[in-house]
Design a protein around this motif. Structure first.
Motif, PDB file in Angstrom:
ATOM      1  N   LYS A  41       0.813  -1.222   0.000  1.00 53.82           N
ATOM      2  CA  LYS A  41       0.000   0.000   0.000  1.00 53.82           C
ATOM      3  C   LYS A  41       0.841   1.264   0.000  1.00 53.82           C
ATOM      4  CE  LYS A  41      -4.248  -1.850   1.920  1.00 53.82           C
ATOM      5  NZ  LYS A  41      -5.412  -1.567   2.795  1.00 53.82           N
ATOM      6  N   HIS A  75      -3.335  10.342   4.295  1.00 56.08           N
ATOM      7  CA  HIS A  75      -3.615   8.898   4.316  1.00 56.08           C
ATOM      8  C   HIS A  75      -2.712   8.244   5.362  1.00 56.08           C
ATOM      9  CE1 HIS A  75      -3.912   4.893   1.819  1.00 56.08           C
ATOM     10  NE2 HIS A  75      -4.425   4.784   3.041  1.00 56.08           N
ATOM     11  N   ILE A 103      -1.907   4.454   7.508  1.00 57.81           N
ATOM     12  CA  ILE A 103      -2.123   3.014   7.616  1.00 57.81           C
ATOM     13  C   ILE A 103      -1.466   2.523   8.900  1.00 57.81           C
ATOM     14  CG2 ILE A 103      -1.726   0.749   6.576  1.00 57.81           C
ATOM     15  CD1 ILE A 103      -1.495   2.183   3.866  1.00 57.81           C
ATOM     16  N   ARG A 107      -7.978   9.492   4.495  1.00 52.74           N
ATOM     17  CA  ARG A 107      -8.133   8.044   4.649  1.00 52.74           C
ATOM     18  C   ARG A 107      -7.335   7.544   5.841  1.00 52.74           C
ATOM     19  NH1 ARG A 107      -6.426   5.049  -0.611  1.00 52.74           N
ATOM     20  NH2 ARG A 107      -7.232   3.287   0.606  1.00 52.74           N
ATOM     21  N   GLU A 137      -6.589   3.590   7.753  1.00 50.86           N
ATOM     22  CA  GLU A 137      -6.791   2.149   7.711  1.00 50.86           C
ATOM     23  C   GLU A 137      -6.154   1.502   8.931  1.00 50.86           C
ATOM     24  OE1 GLU A 137      -6.040   0.281   3.803  1.00 50.86           O
ATOM     25  OE2 GLU A 137      -5.524   2.296   3.111  1.00 50.86           O
TER      26      GLU A 137
END
Length: 382
Positions: free
Chosen positions: A33, A268, A270, A300, A302
């Motif tokens: 990713k 973003h 993660i 975003r 995650e």
């Protein structure tokens, strides 16, 4: 001082390992990713500062340097090399670093250590920070990283930290990363814990263009404990990927991961929490949780838990949440006369206050960290 010959021999081994290690590719599980498409490693390799000299900084002076100290450092470096196997950016940092920092902390050197690495150059840089906490010793450390871009060109920081906790030692550690918007950053954090040791690691990474951070806590001694907490705040188009692998290697060990993230604009984040408990271990407890707050529908976050548990006498739990600011709470605050910025300020503060209290060493420290997060998130703009 650390022997220059000892370090030169170590870096020679690192170089050989680096030659046979393949740079990360998108098909790798840890990198699938990460936006590697726009990242050309060769452009940064050539920009590392050159020079034959290696500056060695140590808490030990010449009168403290004994064969026993040399043996401890050798063991630490060999374990670091072992754990860095296959980790391209960890090896890259160990190989290119011109500054090695080694601190040996015992009952005579247990004051708070405040260490800062700062780069204001357009060249890429690497840093190595090594700590050994002696048996029955308690210590507090602040570890900071700050970069400033003078040219607006993309540059790279690769850093490695390794904490070795001896029997019945305790380390409270705060790491703070304040990166400029033109920085690629790759960080590897290793720890090795002996019997009945305790590590409390709290981290606050802010900024950077693209980044990947690995944490590798290893609980090797019976009764050892590791608590890792983190708070990330991202804005604009920033990207940060945090991956933690907790490895339990002894009975009666405990680990806890708590990570919170705030993403704004088009950023973003993660978070991947890995847990490995081999067979035949007894009385192991492990918990992980990740909570994520999005300030914008284009941002975003995650959360990915991964558990490999091969033992039966264990207690393992995990949880994750991803959500926006609660509209009902926001409406309630607005109805009480607060303007939108004040209302968001309160809601964001409520989300991260508990984490700030874990990271900070004092009330003054907590207030300063809170200001940093608020400025990062509520400044706005893309």
């Amino acid at each position: 001082m650390i022997s220059a010959n000892l370090l030169a021999e170590f870096k020679s081994k690192v170089g050989k390992s680096l030659e046979t290690t393949i740079p990360p590719e998108t098909h790798g599980e840890s990198w699938r990713k990460f936006p590697l498409g726009g990242f050309n490693l060769s452009e940064f390799n050539s920009s590392f500062a050159v020079g034959e000299s290696i500056n060695i900084h140590s808490s030990l002076n010449s009168t403290d340097w004994t064969e026993e100290n040399a043996s401890k450092v050798s063991v630490l470096l060999e374990e670091l090399l072992k754990q860095s196997a296959g980790n391209y950016f960890a090896l890259l940092s160990l190989f290119h670093a011109k500054e090695y920092y080694y601190f040996e902390i015992d009952e005579n050197r247990a004051d708070i250590l405040d260490w800062q690495f700062q780069s204001e150059e357009s060249l890429s840089a690497s840093s190595v920070f090594l700590v050994r906490v002696g048996k029955n010793t308690s210590s507090k450390i602040k570890e900071g990283y700050k970069t400033v871009s003078k040219t607006g060109n993309l540059h790279l920081l690769a850093s490695v930290s390794f904490y070795w906790l001896e029997k019945s030692s305790y380390l409270k550690l705060q790491t703070r990363e304040d990166y400029d918007s033109d920085l690629y950053h790759f960080r590897s954090v290793f720890s090795h814990q002996e019997r009945d040791s305790k590590l409390e690691l709290s981290t606050l990474p802010l900024g950077g263009f693209r980044g990947k951070t690995f944490y590798f806590p290893r609980l090797a001694g019976t009764g050892s404990e590791a608590n890792i907490s983190g708070l990330t705040a991202l804005s604009k188009r920033e990207f940060n990927d945090v991956e933690i692998l907790v490895t339990h290697l002894a009975d009666h060990t405990n680990s806890k991961l708590v990570y919170k993230t705030i993403v704004a604009d088009k950023s973003h984040h993660i978070f991947t929490g890995n847990l490995h408990i081999p067979a035949n271990l007894k009385k192991v407890t492990a918990h992980q949780e990740s909570h994520n707050l999005s300030m914008n529908k284009k941002a975003r976050a995650e959360a990915i838990p991964k558990l490999e548990v091969f033992a039966e006498d264990v207690s393992c739990t995990h949880g994750a949440t991803v959500g926006d600011i609660d509209e009902e709470q926001l409406f309630y605050l607005l109805s009480r006369g607060l303007n939108p910025n004040e209302a968001k300020h309160l809601l964001v503060s409520a989300f991260y206050n508990e984490m700030i209290s874990k990271i900070a060493f004092s009330e003054e420290d907590a207030a300063a960290l809170s200001v940093l997060v608020q400025e990062k998130i509520l400044a706005g703009g893309d």
